[in-house]
Design an enzyme around this catalytic site. Structure first.
Site, PDB file in Angstrom:
ATOM      1  N   ASP A  81       0.813  -1.213   0.000  1.00  0.00           N
ATOM      2  CA  ASP A  81       0.000   0.000   0.000  1.00  0.00           C
ATOM      3  C   ASP A  81       0.848   1.265   0.000  1.00  0.00           C
ATOM      4  O   ASP A  81       0.451   2.280  -0.581  1.00  0.00           O
ATOM      5  CB  ASP A  81      -0.928   0.010   1.218  1.00  0.00           C
ATOM      6  CG  ASP A  81      -2.135  -0.889   1.024  1.00  0.00           C
ATOM      7  OD1 ASP A  81      -2.045  -1.818   0.200  1.00  0.00           O
ATOM      8  OD2 ASP A  81      -3.163  -0.666   1.683  1.00  0.00           O
ATOM      9  N   ASP A 123      -1.069  -5.411   4.473  1.00  0.00           N
ATOM     10  CA  ASP A 123      -2.405  -4.845   4.679  1.00  0.00           C
ATOM     11  C   ASP A 123      -3.578  -5.688   4.203  1.00  0.00           C
ATOM     12  O   ASP A 123      -4.521  -5.928   4.949  1.00  0.00           O
ATOM     13  CB  ASP A 123      -2.481  -3.467   4.013  1.00  0.00           C
ATOM     14  CG  ASP A 123      -1.599  -2.454   4.701  1.00  0.00           C
ATOM     15  OD1 ASP A 123      -0.620  -2.865   5.345  1.00  0.00           O
ATOM     16  OD2 ASP A 123      -1.866  -1.250   4.584  1.00  0.00           O
ATOM     17  N   CYS A 195       5.360  -2.452   8.346  1.00  0.00           N
ATOM     18  CA  CYS A 195       5.737  -1.154   8.917  1.00  0.00           C
ATOM     19  C   CYS A 195       5.491  -1.120  10.421  1.00  0.00           C
ATOM     20  O   CYS A 195       4.494  -1.641  10.920  1.00  0.00           O
ATOM     21  CB  CYS A 195       4.990  -0.041   8.213  1.00  0.00           C
ATOM     22  SG  CYS A 195       5.461   0.145   6.478  1.00  0.00           S
ATOM     23  N   GLU A 491      -6.808   4.762   0.053  1.00  0.00           N
ATOM     24  CA  GLU A 491      -6.370   5.293   1.338  1.00  0.00           C
ATOM     25  C   GLU A 491      -5.936   6.748   1.180  1.00  0.00           C
ATOM     26  O   GLU A 491      -5.415   7.138   0.139  1.00  0.00           O
ATOM     27  CB  GLU A 491      -5.197   4.476   1.892  1.00  0.00           C
ATOM     28  CG  GLU A 491      -5.602   3.092   2.358  1.00  0.00           C
ATOM     29  CD  GLU A 491      -4.466   2.329   3.003  1.00  0.00           C
ATOM     30  OE1 GLU A 491      -4.760   1.314   3.653  1.00  0.00           O
ATOM     31  OE2 GLU A 491      -3.297   2.738   2.857  1.00  0.00           O
ATOM     32  N   SER A 517      -5.051   5.038   5.666  1.00  0.00           N
ATOM     33  CA  SER A 517      -3.983   4.126   6.046  1.00  0.00           C
ATOM     34  C   SER A 517      -3.977   3.989   7.560  1.00  0.00           C
ATOM     35  O   SER A 517      -4.383   4.896   8.285  1.00  0.00           O
ATOM     36  CB  SER A 517      -2.640   4.692   5.567  1.00  0.00           C
ATOM     37  OG  SER A 517      -1.570   4.080   6.247  1.00  0.00           O
TER      38      SER A 517
END
Length: 609
Positions: A81, A123, A195, A491, A517
């Site tokens: 993403d 994600d 992340c 997002e 996000s």
């Protein structure tokens, strides 16, 4: 007692051809009759959260073989993403969730696999595999690639922990030099893994622990630590045990739908609210519940959000705290333990690794256990060395963070907030609801009234923000970015990051029928339903309209009278529900098919056929 599904292609004279093909994959006489376990991997070199997964499927496969099963690995797609962000690539992110679910179903059903180990991380991959698991309802264990270590940067005399969002924010802040921006960029993502904050990937991997479908530590131990390898080894051993319990002992209690009941979904949402997880988790839990045929809705989420406190704040809500810090404090089992002590969980639900969640907490919650192995596991720390190699370091914190008054994880008495980390708002602009991550909203703007600035796309809004056209007190409206209108429900990480860059993070609101996000924070309200493309009132807002937002009372209101709203609707219906300005956007056939079948965010953006 159910037959092994794989028996369809491994037994009987007429299956000689199929067995011949199985033999060509390496199977021998003694393998026919063993459970065939699908190792569902998602390795790709496009995504840092998946770049280290290449050999991990075979690691799991070896354990399956040793435990008496037959392992067969295949791969799904995985979209990053962050790399897809800010351009038309983001149109493909949410639709990829359904494509992943379908691809798992196709492979598992086409080859009559008996059970699955799902190796996910980022994600849409965990949600897509979760949807498939609920749909197929065969034994499954989830094991993720794990979080990235937080970045470290020495900046103007101080060392600070950073992540991807910091790099995005400073890039649009003119007070930083090009050299400083480059240093943030080089330092933000030091290792393989998802992340490092409580963004969507890590939120979903944490929720699989609460759902009972993954092992303790799945959501929190960093990808680089040697102890994470234990999760993969255990997953391979455990899935064979689960398969034999179902097919040979008729024990249906270990099936995904027996574990992920409504009570388990409520537990997962309770965790999400308590840890201030990504708003995307709402979409994904609704979608997974739909596949499981569980009646879990926005009303359930609204009810939970009103009584579950915030027990942990992690980046982006608290920028100096990352998943490695959550792990040191006892990980997800510790948060669940505090929720249990506050009587906010149903701990009678089963898990794949213990008979009940209570049993799991007794064993894994660092406050109630005295097991030195558990303590050591949760002392697993980052290595501090940039790498793309899994399990490549074996460093430990000297102590655990067991401070439940001022630590990373708090007890209910010392909660960061008595009000939950996510909230559902309703009003004339969102009749079916919208979502805000309250854990990331400054207390000074929990009630906010502002003037609408309307944009027909994310791109137009970004241009205005970077062009200094947005002022304090504005409510940025971004519409026609929902599941159908985008299509794909983009997002909005760049708009929220750029508002921070311009010093407007506490002075503006952003309202959209798109989504955010997990890295977004601030007064960012998404998932407005119905979306503009299906006749939602967000499509009727005009520049200068007053928008009233009241998070404590769970309302959002377009401050015009009913007659004016009705007149605008009549005019808009005559024109059709589409953007007023032409957008430079290429919508492929694949995206058009998605738009034809998708539902609103209030239903998880699932397909209806």
């Amino acid at each position: 007692m159910p037959d092994y599904r794989s028996k369809t292609s491994t037994h009987g004279r007429n299956m000689a051809g199929a067995r011949g093909l199985w033999r060509a994959t390496g199977m021998k006489d003694e393998d026919f009759g063993k459970p065939i376990i699908a190792v569902v991997n998602s390795f790709t070199q496009f995504v840092p959260g998946h770049v280290h997964l290449k050999d991990l499927g075979q690691l799991v496969a070896a354990e399956i073989q040793a435990a008496g099963g037959v392992a067969k690995e295949f791969n799904t797609i995985a979209v990053d993403d962050g790399i897809a962000m800010g351009h038309d690539g983001m149109l493909y992110s949410l639709p990829s969730r359904d494509l992943i679910a379908d691809s798992v179903e196709y492979m598992v059903n086409a080859h009559c696999a008996d059970a699955m180990v799902c190796i996910s991380n980022c994600d849409k991959i965990t949600p897509g595999m979760l949807m498939a698991a609920m749909r197929l309802n065969i034994p499954v264990v989830f094991v993720s690639g794990g979080p990235m270590e937080a970045g470290k940067v020495k900046f103007r005399g101080d060392e600070k922990a950073i992540d991807l969002v910091d790099a995005m924010v400073v890039a649009a802040d003119d007070s930083y030099t090009d050299e400083e921006v480059a240093e943030f960029e080089r330092s933000a993502c030091p290792t393989c893994g998802s992340c490092s904050g409580m963004f969507t990937a890590n939120s979903m991997n944490c929720l699989t622990e609460a759902l009972g479908l993954s092992l303790p530590g799945n959501g929190s131990i960093v990808a680089t630590h040697a102890n994470r390898k234990k999760l993969f080894l255990k997953a391979g051993q455990l899935i064979v045990e689960l398969a034999k319990r179902y097919y040979e002992q008729n024990d249906a209690s270990i099936l995904p739908r027996s574990i992920a009941t409504k009570a388990a979904f409520k537990n997962a949402m309770t965790l999400d609210i308590a840890m201030g997880g990504s708003t995307n988790t709402v979409l994904h839990l609704l979608a997974a519940a739909n596949e499981a045929e569980v009646d879990f809705t926005m009303d359930d989420i609204d009810e939970l959000s009103r009584r579950v406190p915030v027990l942990s704040k992690v980046a982006p809500a608290k920028q100096d705290v990352h998943m490695e810090d959550v792990h040191r404090a006892g990980g997800i089992m510790a948060i669940l333990g505090e929720l249990d002590r506050a009587n906010l969980l149903d701990v009678s639900v089963p898990t794949v690794h213990e008979k009940t969640l209570k049993d799991a907490l007794d064993k894994w919650d660092i406050i109630r256990t005295e097991d030195p192995d558990v303590y050591e596991f949760y002392r697993s720390s980052p290595g501090g060395v940039p790498t793309q190699v899994a399990f490549s370091q074996n460093r430990y914190y000297s102590t655990l963070d067991g401070d439940r008054e001022k630590g990373v994880i708090r007890n209910a008495e010392h909660a960061f907030s008595k009000d939950g980390g996510l909230a559902v708002l309703y009003g004339n602009i969102a009749l079916d609801g919208c979502i805000v991550k309250t854990a990331g909203v400054d207390e000074s703007i929990l009630k906010f009234t502002g003037s609408a600035r309307v944009f027909e796309s994310q791109d137009a809004a970004v241009e205005a923000i970077l062009g200094n056209e947005i002022k304090a007190g504005d409510v940025v409206i971004i519409r026609y970015e929902g599941p159908r209108g985008g299509p794909g429900m983009q997002e909005m990480l760049y708009p929220t990051s750029y508002l921070k860059s311009k010093g407007l993070g506490k002075d503006c609101a952003l309202v959209t029928d798109g989504r955010f996000s997990g890295g977004s924070s601030g007064l960012s309200i998404g998932h407005v339903s119905p979306e503009a493309a299906e006749g939602g009132a967000i499509g009727l807002v005009e520049d200068g309209d007053t928008i009233e937002i009241d998070i404590p009372n769970r309302t959002i209101h377009l401050n015009i009278d009913d007659a004016t709203l009705a007149h605008r609707r009549t005019v808009q219906e005559a024109k059709g529900w589409h953007p007023k300005e032409e957008r430079k956007r290429k919508v492929s056939k694949a995206l058009k098919v998605y738009a034809m079948h998708t539902t609103s965010a209030a239903k998880g953006a699932v397909r209806v056929l």
